[in-house]
Design an enzyme around this catalytic site. Structure first.
Site, PDB file in Angstrom:
ATOM      1  N   ALA A 171     -12.496 -11.281  12.357  1.00 53.90           N
ATOM      2  CA  ALA A 171     -13.616 -10.332  12.445  1.00 53.90           C
ATOM      3  C   ALA A 171     -13.685  -9.638  13.798  1.00 53.90           C
ATOM      4  O   ALA A 171     -14.263  -8.562  13.918  1.00 53.90           O
ATOM      5  CB  ALA A 171     -14.923 -11.075  12.168  1.00 53.90           C
ATOM      6  N   GLY A 173     -11.033  -8.676  15.418  1.00 54.41           N
ATOM      7  CA  GLY A 173      -9.791  -7.936  15.612  1.00 54.41           C
ATOM      8  C   GLY A 173      -9.911  -6.459  15.258  1.00 54.41           C
ATOM      9  O   GLY A 173     -10.990  -5.968  14.893  1.00 54.41           O
ATOM     10  N   ILE A 175      -8.521  -4.605  12.737  1.00 52.48           N
ATOM     11  CA  ILE A 175      -8.830  -4.252  11.340  1.00 52.48           C
ATOM     12  C   ILE A 175     -10.284  -4.605  11.030  1.00 52.48           C
ATOM     13  O   ILE A 175     -11.024  -3.816  10.429  1.00 52.48           O
ATOM     14  CB  ILE A 175      -7.874  -4.976  10.364  1.00 52.48           C
ATOM     15  N   ARG A 257       7.945  -8.465   9.878  1.00 51.72           N
ATOM     16  CA  ARG A 257       6.713  -9.210   9.557  1.00 51.72           C
ATOM     17  C   ARG A 257       7.010 -10.684   9.311  1.00 51.72           C
ATOM     18  O   ARG A 257       6.209 -11.557   9.605  1.00 51.72           O
ATOM     19  CB  ARG A 257       6.024  -8.578   8.349  1.00 51.72           C
ATOM     20  N   ASN A 264       1.836 -17.814  11.619  1.00 56.11           N
ATOM     21  CA  ASN A 264       0.592 -17.575  10.887  1.00 56.11           C
ATOM     22  C   ASN A 264       0.377 -18.496   9.681  1.00 56.11           C
ATOM     23  O   ASN A 264      -0.747 -18.595   9.173  1.00 56.11           O
ATOM     24  CB  ASN A 264       0.527 -16.115  10.405  1.00 56.11           C
ATOM     25  N   GLY A 288      -3.439 -10.468   6.419  1.00 56.47           N
ATOM     26  CA  GLY A 288      -2.656 -10.973   7.559  1.00 56.47           C
ATOM     27  C   GLY A 288      -1.200 -11.191   7.169  1.00 56.47           C
ATOM     28  O   GLY A 288      -0.911 -11.728   6.099  1.00 56.47           O
ATOM     29  N   ASN A 289      -0.298 -10.795   8.029  1.00 59.83           N
ATOM     30  CA  ASN A 289       1.142 -10.825   7.707  1.00 59.83           C
ATOM     31  C   ASN A 289       1.818 -12.157   7.994  1.00 59.83           C
ATOM     32  O   ASN A 289       1.382 -12.873   8.895  1.00 59.83           O
ATOM     33  CB  ASN A 289       1.848  -9.718   8.488  1.00 59.83           C
ATOM     34  N   ASP A 317       0.811   0.299   1.388  1.00 64.53           N
ATOM     35  CA  ASP A 317       2.116   0.871   1.048  1.00 64.53           C
ATOM     36  C   ASP A 317       1.938   1.920  -0.054  1.00 64.53           C
ATOM     37  O   ASP A 317       2.573   2.966  -0.042  1.00 64.53           O
ATOM     38  CB  ASP A 317       3.062  -0.248   0.581  1.00 64.53           C
ATOM     39  N   ARG A 320       0.377   5.028   1.445  1.00 67.25           N
ATOM     40  CA  ARG A 320       1.395   5.713   2.256  1.00 67.25           C
ATOM     41  C   ARG A 320       2.345   6.485   1.343  1.00 67.25           C
ATOM     42  O   ARG A 320       2.677   7.651   1.605  1.00 67.25           O
ATOM     43  CB  ARG A 320       2.204   4.680   3.054  1.00 67.25           C
ATOM     44  N   HIS A 345       5.372  -6.974   0.956  1.00 64.60           N
ATOM     45  CA  HIS A 345       4.867  -6.017   1.951  1.00 64.60           C
ATOM     46  C   HIS A 345       5.770  -6.164   3.181  1.00 64.60           C
ATOM     47  O   HIS A 345       5.430  -6.842   4.161  1.00 64.60           O
ATOM     48  CB  HIS A 345       3.409  -6.338   2.301  1.00 64.60           C
TER      49      HIS A 345
END
Ligand code: NAD
Ligand code: LMR
Length: 484
Positions: A171, A173, A175, A257, A264, A288-289, A317, A320, A345
């Site tokens: 929260a 961060g 994004i 990633r 992570n 989150g990646n 994606d 995009r 992703h």
């Protein structure tokens, strides 16, 4: 905000009382604490002033039946569905009661004026309504009711659904800083859906979380009915309806990633367990990646949750790809339909336009194959890296927007449109099982269904296989985090 309300009977409380039978002792306690206290918390002065007004007016309602209360306190993160429903009932009852009183007061004024100025012209009546002390009192009361009813109607609260709780991790961060405000504004779950936000971040980021909450409060979002900041996942996820799992380290320049995988992965094992314990019905989107495999880890650590409730975000994606295709075809993005993102992703993803249309024509007929294969696919797949290079930080606002689109479609339906989501593979499209693989879905409120009957040509099959192999390799790398 102070409103007028009939003390007895209290319609919302009466309804809620009937519900007590189905409340657990813990919920009952929470209900009493959060709502019933508001209804009894009258100041003596407020009661005396309203009683005096009621006595003066002396029409159908006796003095003792007035009280002044505030809107019920919004439910805290973790409040049960029953408490949230009771809260909305209180709000709706407030509005209905104000409407009823307002029309009674207006009817009373008309009667009063008719008795005071029986045959006078309209202007004489209007003047009397302000100059005559008795009429002026009623006018004043009408003004008070109109003010309060205006507050209640300003946001059409009678149409609001009971609040839902949305957890956002990371929260503090980049994004989170965009996503939280979009959720609070209603952009994610609709203009009739109040939300309670549960913000999770690391203990070292709690000052930042406080700052974000201060800004959220400063926006005075009508739909934001409560929020809480947490550094403990179990507490943050208690009873949530949606969880946006964003918090994780982003990659830097030159990294893939999957280089984040081991760093992570533990986060998602722990958060899967916490969601399983505190919110087994929650709908989850992992941002989150590396998003797909993190989603798999979370899901596998949450055995009591339906697997369909775990999704990974590949919507960025998709958007995009839609933007790039629209620009190439010289049309607006609204004219682009059915672009599919298959697989991971990551750089191996397959942005597929074989089923897409552009301005009503098949994209494959409108777009040169050479551009599709050697420009479009790598550009979409490498867009994240290009943004990191240009910005010195990974995409944030566009990622938040994609999360909004992802959850909005899932919660409210995609109205027949295809959306790409990383979901648990079930053997369809030749993907095999137990991978979180992005596929095209159509959403209906609260659920998604894979698009069936799609033809897959040899080129697509080869691309889909490459991204599948990468997901299998990622899964192998974190095997130790998947419960046997
Ligand atoms: P950021 O570094 O700005 O913020 C991450 C936040 O997560 C930080 O506040 C950090 O303290 C917090 N955090 C770290 N570990 C945590 C934990 N265990 N629990 C709760 N919070 C924790 O990063 P960002 O730009 O917001 O990106 C977040 C993640 O989203 C990154 O992994 C990034 O690669 C990924 N991302 C994914 C997509 C996608 O399309 N799927 C798009 C953009 C970014
Ligand atoms: C993106 O696609 O922008 C994110 O996944 C961030 C990244 O690492 O590329």
């Amino acid at each position: 905000m102070s409103l007028l309300r009939r003390a007895a009977p209290k319609p919302a409380v009466a309804t809620a009382t009937r519900r007590f039978a189905s409340f657990s002792p813990k919920e009952l306690e929470a209900y009493r604490g959060k709502i019933a206290a508001d209804l009894t918390g009258l100041s003596a002065a407020a009661r005396a002033s309203l009683d005096a007004k009621a006595k003066l007016l002396e029409w159908d309602t006796p003095a003792a039946s007035y009280s002044a209360v505030t809107f019920p306190k919004p439910p805290a993160p973790g409040a049960s569905k029953e408490v949230r429903a009771a809260y909305t009932e209180c709000m709706v009852a407030e509005q209905a009661w104000l409407d009823e009183k307002l029309s009674a007061a207006k009817a009373h004024l008309t009667k009063l004026l008719a008795s005071k100025v029986p045959n006078g012209p309209e202007t004489a009546r209007r003047m009397a309504s302000f100059s005559d002390p008795e009429c002026a009192q009623v006018q004043q009361y009408i003004a008070q009711l109109e003010h309060d009813s205006g507050l209640a109607h300003k946001f059409d609260i009678a149409k609001w659904k009971p609040p839902v709780t949305v957890a956002v991790t990371g929260a503090a961060g980049a994004i989170g800083y965009s996503l939280l405000f979009k959720i609070a504004s209603g952009e994610m779950l609709g203009p009739d859906q109040p939300v309670v936000l549960s913000l999770l971040d690391l203990p070292t980021s709690m000052d930042k979380v406080q700052g974000v909450m201060m800004e959220l409060a400063d926006c005075a979002f009508p739909l934001l009915h409560g929020m809480g900041g947490f550094s403990d996942a179990r507490a943050a996820f208690e009873g949530v309806d949606y969880a946006c799992l964003v918090g994780a380290t982003p990659r830097g320049p030159g990294m893939e990633r999957k280089d984040l995988l081991l760093k992570n992965a533990e986060i998602f094992a722990a958060q899967g367990k916490a969601l399983n314990a505190g919110a087994p019905g929650a709908k989850v989107v992992v941002v989150g990646n590396p998003a797909n495999t993190n989603c798999l880890i979370g899901m596998m650590n949450a055995p009591d949750m339906p697997r369909a409730n775990w999704t990974a975000m590949t919507r960025l994606d998709q958007t995009r790809a839609e933007g790039l295709l629209a620009a190439k075809a010289g049309v607006s993005v609204n004219a682009v339909d059915r672009v599919v993102i298959w697989g991971n992703h990551s750089a191996t993803q397959f942005p597929d336009i074989s089923h897409a249309t552009v301005g009503g024509k098949w994209a494959k007929e409108a777009i040169p194959d050479e551009w599709y294969k050697s420009t479009f696919i790598p550009e979409v797949a490498q867009r994240g890296a290009a943004i990191i290079k240009a910005r010195g930080a990974s995409s944030a606002a566009s990622a938040a927007q994609a999360a909004v689109f992802h959850v909005r479609d899932w919660a409210l339906g995609s109205r027949g449109k295809w959306a790409s989501m990383g979901v648990i593979s079930n053997g369809s499209y030749g993907i095999g099982e137990d991978l979180v693989y992005s596929v095209p879905v159509v959403c209906y409120p609260g659920e998604y269904r894979r698009v069936g009957g799609i033809s897959i040509d040899p080129y697509a099959a080869q691309m889909m296989e490459a991204t599948r192999k990468e997901l299998i390799a990622e899964r192998d790398a974190i095997k130790h985090l998947l419960p046997k």
